[in-house]
Design a protein around this motif. Sequence first.
Motif, PDB file in Angstrom:
ATOM      1  N   SER A 222       0.819  -1.205   0.000  1.00  0.00           N
ATOM      2  CA  SER A 222       0.000   0.000   0.000  1.00  0.00           C
ATOM      3  C   SER A 222       0.856   1.259   0.000  1.00  0.00           C
ATOM      4  O   SER A 222       0.453   2.297  -0.539  1.00  0.00           O
TER       5      SER A 222
ATOM      6  N   ASP B 111     -10.702   5.984  -0.174  1.00  0.00           N
ATOM      7  CA  ASP B 111      -9.246   6.093  -0.224  1.00  0.00           C
ATOM      8  C   ASP B 111      -8.802   6.773  -1.510  1.00  0.00           C
ATOM      9  O   ASP B 111      -7.858   7.565  -1.511  1.00  0.00           O
TER      10      ASP B 111
ATOM     11  N   ILE C  26      -7.725  -4.316  -3.378  1.00  0.00           N
ATOM     12  CA  ILE C  26      -8.399  -4.682  -2.129  1.00  0.00           C
ATOM     13  C   ILE C  26      -7.738  -5.928  -1.561  1.00  0.00           C
ATOM     14  O   ILE C  26      -7.670  -6.961  -2.236  1.00  0.00           O
TER      15      ILE C  26
ATOM     16  N   ASP D  59     -15.173   1.804   0.672  1.00  0.00           N
ATOM     17  CA  ASP D  59     -13.951   2.195   1.382  1.00  0.00           C
ATOM     18  C   ASP D  59     -12.820   2.484   0.392  1.00  0.00           C
ATOM     19  O   ASP D  59     -12.016   3.400   0.596  1.00  0.00           O
ATOM     20  N   LEU D  60     -12.751   1.687  -0.672  1.00  0.00           N
ATOM     21  CA  LEU D  60     -11.724   1.894  -1.697  1.00  0.00           C
ATOM     22  C   LEU D  60     -11.904   3.246  -2.373  1.00  0.00           C
ATOM     23  O   LEU D  60     -10.926   3.972  -2.619  1.00  0.00           O
TER      24      LEU D  60
ATOM     25  N   VAL E 294      -7.153  -0.682   0.048  1.00  0.00           N
ATOM     26  CA  VAL E 294      -7.783  -0.918   1.355  1.00  0.00           C
ATOM     27  C   VAL E 294      -7.499  -2.345   1.796  1.00  0.00           C
ATOM     28  O   VAL E 294      -7.404  -3.259   0.977  1.00  0.00           O
ATOM     29  N   LYS E 295      -7.348  -2.502   3.100  1.00  0.00           N
ATOM     30  CA  LYS E 295      -7.187  -3.821   3.709  1.00  0.00           C
ATOM     31  C   LYS E 295      -8.427  -4.076   4.552  1.00  0.00           C
ATOM     32  O   LYS E 295      -8.790  -3.255   5.395  1.00  0.00           O
TER      33      LYS E 295
END
Length: 453
Positions: free
Chosen positions: A75, A110, A263, A106-107, A83-84
Amino acid sequence: MSSFVSTMTPKQIVEALDKYIIGQKDAKMAVAVALRNRYRRSLLSDDIREDVTPRNIIMIGPTGVGKTEIARRLSKLVNAPFVKVEATKYTEVGYVGRDVESMVRDLVEDAVRLVTRMKEKEVEARATELAEERVLDLILPNLKQPERPFETSATSTNLPTLTTRDKYRTRLREGRLDNLPVEIEVEDSQPMNAIGIMGGMNDDIMSQMQDALESMMPKRRKKKQTTVANAVKILKEEEAKKLINMDDVTTLALEAAQRDGIIFIDEIDKIGSKGSGHGPDVSREGVQRDFLPIVEGTTVNTKYGVVKTDHILFIAAGAFHMTKVTDLIPELQGRFPIRVELSSLSENDFKQILTDPENALIKQETALLETEDVHLVFTDDAIAQIAHMAYMMNETMEEIGARRLHTVMETLLEEISFSADEHQGQTFTIDADYVKTRLEKVYKETNLNKYIL
Protein backbone atom coordinates in the motif's frame (compact mmCIF):
# COMPACT_ATOMS: atom_id res chain seq x y z
CA MET A 1 -1.75 5.85 -18.94
CA SER A 2 -3.22 6.43 -15.49
CA SER A 3 -1.06 8.52 -13.15
CA PHE A 4 -1.78 5.96 -10.43
CA VAL A 5 -0.25 2.97 -12.20
CA SER A 6 3.15 1.96 -10.83
CA THR A 7 5.88 1.81 -13.49
CA MET A 8 8.23 -0.23 -11.29
CA THR A 9 9.48 -3.48 -12.81
CA PRO A 10 8.80 -6.76 -10.96
CA LYS A 11 12.44 -6.90 -9.84
CA GLN A 12 12.24 -3.38 -8.44
CA ILE A 13 9.03 -4.21 -6.55
CA VAL A 14 10.59 -7.35 -5.03
CA GLU A 15 13.71 -5.40 -4.08
CA ALA A 16 11.56 -2.79 -2.36
CA LEU A 17 9.66 -5.48 -0.43
CA ASP A 18 12.94 -7.18 0.50
CA LYS A 19 13.88 -4.10 2.53
CA TYR A 20 11.12 -4.91 5.01
CA ILE A 21 10.12 -8.56 4.58
CA ILE A 22 12.42 -11.55 4.97
CA GLY A 23 11.96 -14.49 2.59
CA GLN A 24 8.60 -15.36 0.96
CA LYS A 25 10.01 -15.01 -2.55
CA ASP A 26 7.01 -16.64 -4.27
CA ALA A 27 4.50 -14.27 -2.68
CA LYS A 28 6.62 -11.22 -3.53
CA MET A 29 6.97 -12.35 -7.14
CA ALA A 30 3.23 -12.94 -7.45
CA VAL A 31 2.25 -9.45 -6.26
CA ALA A 32 5.08 -7.91 -8.31
CA VAL A 33 3.83 -9.51 -11.53
CA ALA A 34 0.24 -8.53 -10.71
CA LEU A 35 1.27 -4.91 -10.29
CA ARG A 36 3.37 -4.94 -13.45
CA ASN A 37 0.41 -6.32 -15.39
CA ARG A 38 -1.48 -3.16 -14.37
CA TYR A 39 1.15 -1.10 -16.18
CA ARG A 40 1.16 -3.44 -19.19
CA ARG A 41 -2.63 -3.29 -19.43
CA SER A 42 -2.55 0.52 -19.44
CA LEU A 43 -0.44 0.41 -22.63
CA LEU A 44 -2.86 -1.82 -24.57
CA SER A 45 -5.23 -0.58 -27.23
CA ASP A 46 -8.84 0.09 -26.24
CA ASP A 47 -10.21 -2.94 -28.10
CA ILE A 48 -8.28 -5.43 -25.96
CA ARG A 49 -7.71 -3.54 -22.67
CA GLU A 50 -11.22 -4.19 -21.32
CA ASP A 51 -10.83 -7.94 -21.82
CA VAL A 52 -7.65 -8.15 -19.71
CA THR A 53 -8.76 -8.76 -16.13
CA PRO A 54 -6.55 -8.91 -13.02
CA ARG A 55 -5.09 -12.25 -11.90
CA ASN A 56 -6.30 -12.21 -8.32
CA ILE A 57 -4.00 -13.77 -5.71
CA ILE A 58 -4.60 -15.85 -2.60
CA MET A 59 -1.75 -16.15 -0.09
CA ILE A 60 -1.71 -19.21 2.16
CA GLY A 61 0.45 -19.47 5.26
CA PRO A 62 0.59 -19.45 9.07
CA THR A 63 0.12 -16.27 11.04
CA GLY A 64 3.07 -13.93 11.42
CA VAL A 65 5.02 -14.97 8.31
CA GLY A 66 4.49 -11.79 6.28
CA LYS A 67 1.10 -11.93 4.52
CA THR A 68 -0.29 -8.77 6.09
CA GLU A 69 3.11 -7.07 6.02
CA ILE A 70 3.32 -7.63 2.26
CA ALA A 71 -0.07 -5.95 1.91
CA ARG A 72 0.91 -3.07 4.21
CA ARG A 73 4.16 -2.40 2.37
CA LEU A 74 2.41 -2.78 -0.95
CA SER A 75 0.00 0.00 0.00
CA LYS A 76 2.93 2.34 0.63
CA LEU A 77 4.79 1.17 -2.44
CA VAL A 78 2.09 1.72 -5.04
CA ASN A 79 0.56 5.08 -5.77
CA ALA A 80 -2.94 3.65 -6.07
CA PRO A 81 -6.14 3.32 -4.02
CA PHE A 82 -5.70 0.52 -1.50
CA VAL A 83 -7.78 -0.92 1.35
CA LYS A 84 -7.19 -3.82 3.71
CA VAL A 85 -10.28 -5.54 5.05
CA GLU A 86 -10.98 -8.58 7.21
CA ALA A 87 -13.38 -11.13 5.78
CA THR A 88 -14.81 -11.85 9.23
CA LYS A 89 -16.17 -8.29 9.55
CA TYR A 90 -18.80 -8.87 6.89
CA THR A 91 -22.23 -10.40 7.25
CA GLU A 92 -24.65 -11.91 4.80
CA VAL A 93 -27.08 -9.51 3.14
CA GLY A 94 -30.00 -8.77 5.44
CA TYR A 95 -28.04 -9.05 8.70
CA VAL A 96 -26.82 -6.26 10.99
CA GLY A 97 -23.19 -5.42 10.25
CA ARG A 98 -21.08 -4.54 7.23
CA ASP A 99 -22.11 -5.73 3.79
CA VAL A 100 -19.43 -6.75 1.31
CA GLU A 101 -20.06 -3.76 -0.97
CA SER A 102 -18.69 -1.52 1.77
CA MET A 103 -15.14 -2.62 0.87
CA VAL A 104 -15.61 -0.98 -2.53
CA ARG A 105 -17.00 2.15 -0.90
CA ASP A 106 -13.95 2.19 1.38
CA LEU A 107 -11.72 1.89 -1.70
CA VAL A 108 -13.43 4.89 -3.30
CA GLU A 109 -12.97 6.90 -0.10
CA ASP A 110 -9.25 6.09 -0.22
CA ALA A 111 -9.16 7.12 -3.89
CA VAL A 112 -10.81 10.44 -3.03
CA ARG A 113 -8.21 11.05 -0.30
CA LEU A 114 -5.41 10.14 -2.70
CA VAL A 115 -6.64 12.44 -5.49
CA THR A 116 -7.40 15.24 -3.02
CA ARG A 117 -3.83 15.11 -1.68
CA MET A 118 -2.52 15.21 -5.25
CA LYS A 119 -4.66 18.25 -6.07
CA GLU A 120 -3.74 19.96 -2.80
CA LYS A 121 -0.07 19.75 -3.74
CA GLU A 122 -0.87 21.48 -7.02
CA VAL A 123 -2.47 24.45 -5.23
CA GLU A 124 -0.27 24.37 -2.14
CA ALA A 125 1.64 27.55 -2.90
CA ARG A 126 -1.51 29.61 -3.54
CA ALA A 127 -3.31 28.11 -0.53
CA THR A 128 -0.35 29.03 1.69
CA GLU A 129 -0.44 32.64 0.47
CA LEU A 130 -4.18 32.95 1.14
CA ALA A 131 -3.83 31.40 4.60
CA GLU A 132 -1.03 33.81 5.47
CA GLU A 133 -3.14 36.79 4.41
CA ARG A 134 -6.03 35.59 6.61
CA VAL A 135 -3.70 35.27 9.59
CA LEU A 136 -2.26 38.72 8.91
CA ASP A 137 -5.80 40.12 8.86
CA LEU A 138 -6.21 38.74 12.38
CA ILE A 139 -2.89 40.09 13.59
CA LEU A 140 -3.35 43.48 11.87
CA PRO A 141 -7.11 44.04 12.01
CA ASN A 142 -6.92 47.71 11.03
CA LEU A 143 -5.42 46.96 7.64
CA LYS A 144 -7.78 45.02 5.38
CA GLN A 145 -6.72 46.47 2.01
CA PRO A 146 -2.93 46.37 1.62
CA GLU A 147 -2.97 46.94 -2.14
CA ARG A 148 -1.75 50.60 -2.11
CA PRO A 149 0.36 52.53 0.42
CA PHE A 150 -1.08 55.50 2.26
CA GLU A 151 -0.19 58.75 0.47
CA THR A 152 0.08 61.21 3.37
CA SER A 153 1.09 61.03 6.96
CA ALA A 154 -2.26 62.52 7.96
CA THR A 155 -4.24 59.63 6.52
CA SER A 156 -1.97 57.05 8.11
CA THR A 157 -2.29 58.26 11.68
CA ASN A 158 -2.74 55.33 14.08
CA LEU A 159 -2.91 52.86 11.18
CA PRO A 160 -0.24 50.37 10.11
CA THR A 161 1.21 51.04 6.68
CA LEU A 162 1.78 48.58 3.85
CA THR A 163 5.39 48.35 4.99
CA THR A 164 4.21 47.14 8.39
CA ARG A 165 2.18 44.35 6.82
CA ASP A 166 5.15 43.34 4.70
CA LYS A 167 7.33 43.19 7.80
CA TYR A 168 4.81 40.99 9.60
CA ARG A 169 4.51 38.75 6.55
CA THR A 170 8.27 38.27 6.58
CA ARG A 171 8.24 37.47 10.30
CA LEU A 172 5.39 35.04 9.73
CA ARG A 173 7.29 33.17 7.02
CA GLU A 174 10.45 33.09 9.12
CA GLY A 175 8.52 31.44 11.96
CA ARG A 176 9.04 34.32 14.39
CA LEU A 177 5.28 34.56 15.04
CA ASP A 178 4.65 30.82 15.39
CA ASN A 179 3.82 30.89 19.11
CA LEU A 180 1.67 34.03 19.00
CA PRO A 181 -1.89 33.25 20.20
CA VAL A 182 -4.71 33.93 17.75
CA GLU A 183 -8.43 33.17 17.47
CA ILE A 184 -9.74 31.72 14.21
CA GLU A 185 -13.09 30.49 12.97
CA VAL A 186 -13.09 26.91 11.76
CA GLU A 187 -15.56 24.35 10.51
CA ASP A 188 -17.12 22.27 13.27
CA SER A 189 -16.04 18.71 12.50
CA GLN A 190 -18.25 17.09 15.14
CA PRO A 191 -20.56 14.68 13.31
CA MET A 192 -24.30 15.16 13.49
CA ASN A 193 -26.23 12.51 15.35
CA ALA A 194 -28.74 10.79 13.10
CA ILE A 195 -31.78 10.85 15.37
CA GLY A 196 -34.74 8.67 14.62
CA ILE A 197 -32.97 6.02 12.55
CA MET A 198 -34.51 2.65 13.25
CA GLY A 199 -32.48 0.16 15.24
CA GLY A 200 -31.19 -2.99 13.58
CA MET A 201 -30.42 -1.19 10.33
CA ASN A 202 -27.32 -2.21 8.37
CA ASP A 203 -24.23 -0.28 9.49
CA ASP A 204 -23.36 0.89 5.98
CA ILE A 205 -26.88 2.14 5.27
CA MET A 206 -26.79 4.09 8.53
CA SER A 207 -23.43 5.57 7.53
CA GLN A 208 -24.79 6.64 4.13
CA MET A 209 -27.85 8.22 5.77
CA GLN A 210 -25.55 10.10 8.14
CA ASP A 211 -23.52 11.44 5.19
CA ALA A 212 -26.71 12.47 3.37
CA LEU A 213 -28.03 14.35 6.41
CA GLU A 214 -24.73 16.18 6.91
CA SER A 215 -24.53 17.17 3.24
CA MET A 216 -28.00 18.76 3.40
CA MET A 217 -27.26 20.83 6.49
CA PRO A 218 -25.16 24.03 6.38
CA LYS A 219 -21.63 23.72 7.71
CA ARG A 220 -21.35 24.86 11.29
CA ARG A 221 -18.52 27.17 12.36
CA LYS A 222 -16.90 27.67 15.74
CA LYS A 223 -14.22 29.86 17.32
CA LYS A 224 -10.90 28.24 18.17
CA GLN A 225 -7.96 29.56 20.18
CA THR A 226 -4.65 28.42 18.76
CA THR A 227 -1.17 29.55 17.75
CA VAL A 228 -0.25 31.33 14.55
CA ALA A 229 1.68 28.27 13.29
CA ASN A 230 -1.34 26.01 13.76
CA ALA A 231 -3.70 28.65 12.36
CA VAL A 232 -1.73 28.83 9.11
CA LYS A 233 -1.88 25.03 8.81
CA ILE A 234 -5.66 24.89 9.43
CA LEU A 235 -6.49 27.82 7.16
CA LYS A 236 -4.18 26.47 4.45
CA GLU A 237 -6.27 23.27 4.34
CA GLU A 238 -9.47 25.32 4.12
CA GLU A 239 -8.12 27.47 1.29
CA ALA A 240 -6.87 24.41 -0.58
CA LYS A 241 -10.38 22.91 -0.46
CA LYS A 242 -11.78 26.11 -1.94
CA LEU A 243 -9.26 26.03 -4.79
CA ILE A 244 -9.90 22.39 -5.67
CA ASN A 245 -12.72 21.42 -8.02
CA MET A 246 -14.34 18.52 -6.17
CA ASP A 247 -16.17 17.39 -9.31
CA ASP A 248 -12.79 16.77 -10.94
CA VAL A 249 -11.58 15.00 -7.79
CA THR A 250 -14.61 12.71 -7.79
CA THR A 251 -14.22 11.86 -11.48
CA LEU A 252 -10.52 11.03 -11.11
CA ALA A 253 -11.13 9.08 -7.89
CA LEU A 254 -13.80 6.87 -9.45
CA GLU A 255 -11.51 6.13 -12.41
CA ALA A 256 -8.57 5.38 -10.11
CA ALA A 257 -10.62 3.03 -7.92
CA GLN A 258 -11.99 1.14 -10.93
CA ARG A 259 -8.77 0.82 -12.94
CA ASP A 260 -6.02 0.83 -10.31
CA GLY A 261 -7.66 -0.11 -7.00
CA ILE A 262 -6.34 -2.95 -4.83
CA ILE A 263 -8.40 -4.68 -2.13
CA PHE A 264 -6.59 -6.94 0.33
CA ILE A 265 -8.94 -9.42 2.03
CA ASP A 266 -7.39 -10.89 5.17
CA GLU A 267 -8.61 -13.95 7.11
CA ILE A 268 -10.51 -15.30 4.13
CA ASP A 269 -10.04 -18.79 5.58
CA LYS A 270 -12.39 -17.83 8.44
CA ILE A 271 -15.37 -17.74 6.06
CA GLY A 272 -14.58 -21.14 4.57
CA SER A 273 -17.08 -23.85 5.46
CA LYS A 274 -16.42 -27.55 5.79
CA GLY A 275 -19.44 -28.60 7.83
CA SER A 276 -22.69 -30.26 6.92
CA GLY A 277 -24.45 -27.09 5.85
CA HIS A 278 -26.09 -26.42 9.21
CA GLY A 279 -25.48 -23.71 11.80
CA PRO A 280 -22.76 -21.08 11.28
CA ASP A 281 -21.46 -22.70 8.09
CA VAL A 282 -24.56 -21.49 6.28
CA SER A 283 -23.79 -17.89 7.24
CA ARG A 284 -20.14 -18.24 6.13
CA GLU A 285 -21.20 -19.61 2.76
CA GLY A 286 -23.65 -16.75 2.44
CA VAL A 287 -20.81 -14.25 2.92
CA GLN A 288 -18.77 -16.07 0.29
CA ARG A 289 -21.64 -15.82 -2.19
CA ASP A 290 -21.91 -12.11 -1.43
CA PHE A 291 -18.17 -11.77 -2.12
CA LEU A 292 -18.49 -13.54 -5.45
CA PRO A 293 -20.11 -10.82 -7.61
CA ILE A 294 -17.74 -8.18 -6.21
CA VAL A 295 -14.70 -10.23 -7.20
CA GLU A 296 -16.21 -11.41 -10.51
CA GLY A 297 -17.16 -7.90 -11.55
CA THR A 298 -20.25 -5.89 -10.77
CA THR A 299 -21.34 -2.31 -10.17
CA VAL A 300 -21.51 -0.78 -6.70
CA ASN A 301 -23.30 2.44 -5.80
CA THR A 302 -21.26 4.85 -3.70
CA LYS A 303 -21.98 8.40 -2.60
CA TYR A 304 -19.55 9.58 -5.30
CA GLY A 305 -21.09 7.55 -8.13
CA VAL A 306 -21.20 4.05 -9.58
CA VAL A 307 -18.05 1.90 -9.49
CA LYS A 308 -17.34 -1.14 -11.65
CA THR A 309 -15.26 -3.78 -9.88
CA ASP A 310 -14.17 -5.72 -13.00
CA HIS A 311 -10.58 -4.45 -12.93
CA ILE A 312 -9.95 -4.08 -9.21
CA LEU A 313 -7.11 -6.36 -8.07
CA PHE A 314 -8.09 -8.61 -5.15
CA ILE A 315 -5.43 -10.18 -2.94
CA ALA A 316 -6.72 -12.59 -0.29
CA ALA A 317 -4.83 -14.19 2.57
CA GLY A 318 -5.45 -16.77 5.26
CA ALA A 319 -3.69 -19.19 7.58
CA PHE A 320 -5.99 -22.10 6.59
CA HIS A 321 -5.25 -24.03 9.78
CA MET A 322 -8.75 -25.43 10.21
CA THR A 323 -9.86 -25.21 6.59
CA LYS A 324 -8.37 -25.51 3.10
CA VAL A 325 -8.73 -23.30 0.05
CA THR A 326 -10.91 -26.04 -1.40
CA ASP A 327 -13.39 -25.41 1.44
CA LEU A 328 -14.30 -22.12 -0.21
CA ILE A 329 -17.13 -22.37 -2.70
CA PRO A 330 -15.78 -23.38 -6.14
CA GLU A 331 -16.93 -20.18 -7.84
CA LEU A 332 -14.94 -18.05 -5.37
CA GLN A 333 -11.89 -20.29 -5.68
CA GLY A 334 -11.97 -19.77 -9.42
CA ARG A 335 -11.73 -16.00 -9.01
CA PHE A 336 -8.31 -16.38 -7.33
CA PRO A 337 -6.27 -18.21 -9.98
CA ILE A 338 -2.88 -17.38 -8.46
CA ARG A 339 -2.15 -19.25 -5.24
CA VAL A 340 1.10 -18.87 -3.31
CA GLU A 341 2.13 -20.62 -0.11
CA LEU A 342 4.19 -18.76 2.44
CA SER A 343 6.57 -20.89 4.46
CA SER A 344 7.06 -20.92 8.22
CA LEU A 345 10.00 -18.87 9.45
CA SER A 346 13.28 -20.61 10.19
CA GLU A 347 15.73 -19.75 12.95
CA ASN A 348 17.92 -17.99 10.40
CA ASP A 349 14.89 -15.99 9.22
CA PHE A 350 14.42 -14.78 12.80
CA LYS A 351 18.04 -13.60 12.91
CA GLN A 352 17.56 -11.64 9.70
CA ILE A 353 14.26 -10.13 10.91
CA LEU A 354 16.07 -8.85 13.99
CA THR A 355 18.79 -7.04 12.05
CA ASP A 356 18.37 -6.80 8.26
CA PRO A 357 15.15 -4.94 7.37
CA GLU A 358 15.07 -1.13 7.45
CA ASN A 359 12.54 -1.42 10.27
CA ALA A 360 14.36 -4.28 12.04
CA LEU A 361 13.24 -4.94 15.62
CA ILE A 362 16.66 -4.29 17.15
CA LYS A 363 16.85 -0.97 15.28
CA GLN A 364 13.41 -0.04 16.61
CA GLU A 365 14.19 -0.92 20.24
CA THR A 366 17.57 0.81 20.10
CA ALA A 367 16.05 3.98 18.65
CA LEU A 368 13.27 4.04 21.27
CA LEU A 369 15.69 3.94 24.20
CA GLU A 370 18.07 6.42 22.60
CA THR A 371 15.32 9.02 22.92
CA GLU A 372 16.08 8.83 26.67
CA ASP A 373 19.87 8.77 26.14
CA VAL A 374 20.09 5.04 26.91
CA HIS A 375 22.20 3.05 24.46
CA LEU A 376 21.92 -0.65 23.57
CA VAL A 377 24.57 -2.84 21.97
CA PHE A 378 23.57 -6.36 20.87
CA THR A 379 26.34 -8.91 20.39
CA ASP A 380 26.13 -11.49 17.60
CA ASP A 381 25.68 -14.34 20.09
CA ALA A 382 22.81 -12.44 21.72
CA ILE A 383 21.04 -12.07 18.39
CA ALA A 384 21.54 -15.78 17.68
CA GLN A 385 20.19 -16.68 21.14
CA ILE A 386 17.10 -14.45 20.75
CA ALA A 387 16.37 -16.04 17.36
CA HIS A 388 16.86 -19.54 18.75
CA MET A 389 14.55 -19.01 21.72
CA ALA A 390 11.85 -17.40 19.60
CA TYR A 391 12.03 -20.24 17.08
CA MET A 392 11.86 -22.93 19.79
CA MET A 393 8.87 -21.23 21.45
CA ASN A 394 7.03 -21.32 18.14
CA GLU A 395 7.94 -24.98 17.71
CA THR A 396 6.79 -26.08 21.15
CA MET A 397 3.86 -23.71 21.68
CA GLU A 398 1.46 -21.82 19.48
CA GLU A 399 2.89 -20.83 16.08
CA ILE A 400 2.67 -17.02 15.84
CA GLY A 401 5.55 -16.40 13.42
CA ALA A 402 7.56 -13.20 13.69
CA ARG A 403 5.17 -11.88 16.34
CA ARG A 404 7.01 -14.15 18.76
CA LEU A 405 10.03 -11.85 18.44
CA HIS A 406 7.94 -8.96 19.81
CA THR A 407 7.12 -11.09 22.84
CA VAL A 408 10.77 -12.01 23.37
CA MET A 409 12.15 -8.49 22.86
CA GLU A 410 9.56 -6.91 25.15
CA THR A 411 10.44 -9.35 27.95
CA LEU A 412 14.18 -9.04 27.32
CA LEU A 413 14.26 -5.24 27.61
CA GLU A 414 11.42 -4.75 30.09
CA GLU A 415 13.65 -3.92 33.06
CA ILE A 416 15.90 -1.51 31.14
CA SER A 417 12.94 0.19 29.50
CA PHE A 418 11.06 0.59 32.79
CA SER A 419 13.94 2.37 34.54
CA ALA A 420 15.40 4.16 31.50
CA ASP A 421 15.13 7.56 33.18
CA GLU A 422 17.61 6.36 35.84
CA HIS A 423 20.20 5.23 33.27
CA GLN A 424 20.63 8.26 31.04
CA GLY A 425 24.01 8.33 29.34
CA GLN A 426 24.63 4.62 30.01
CA THR A 427 25.31 1.86 27.48
CA PHE A 428 23.94 -1.66 27.99
CA THR A 429 25.61 -4.56 26.20
CA ILE A 430 23.14 -7.36 25.52
CA ASP A 431 24.99 -10.69 25.21
CA ALA A 432 23.87 -14.33 25.12
CA ASP A 433 24.17 -14.75 28.90
CA TYR A 434 21.93 -11.74 29.51
CA VAL A 435 19.37 -13.13 27.06
CA LYS A 436 19.35 -16.53 28.77
CA THR A 437 19.01 -14.98 32.22
CA ARG A 438 16.16 -12.67 31.26
CA LEU A 439 14.23 -15.20 29.18
CA GLU A 440 14.83 -18.38 31.15
CA LYS A 441 11.55 -18.18 33.04
CA VAL A 442 9.56 -17.33 29.91
CA TYR A 443 11.28 -20.05 27.91
CA LYS A 444 10.32 -22.69 30.46
CA GLU A 445 6.80 -21.41 30.99
CA THR A 446 4.15 -23.64 29.47
CA ASN A 447 1.39 -21.05 29.45
CA LEU A 448 2.44 -17.89 27.61
CA ASN A 449 -1.01 -16.44 27.01
CA LYS A 450 -0.26 -13.18 28.81
CA TYR A 451 2.81 -12.60 26.66
CA ILE A 452 1.27 -13.31 23.27
CA LEU A 453 0.24 -10.18 21.41
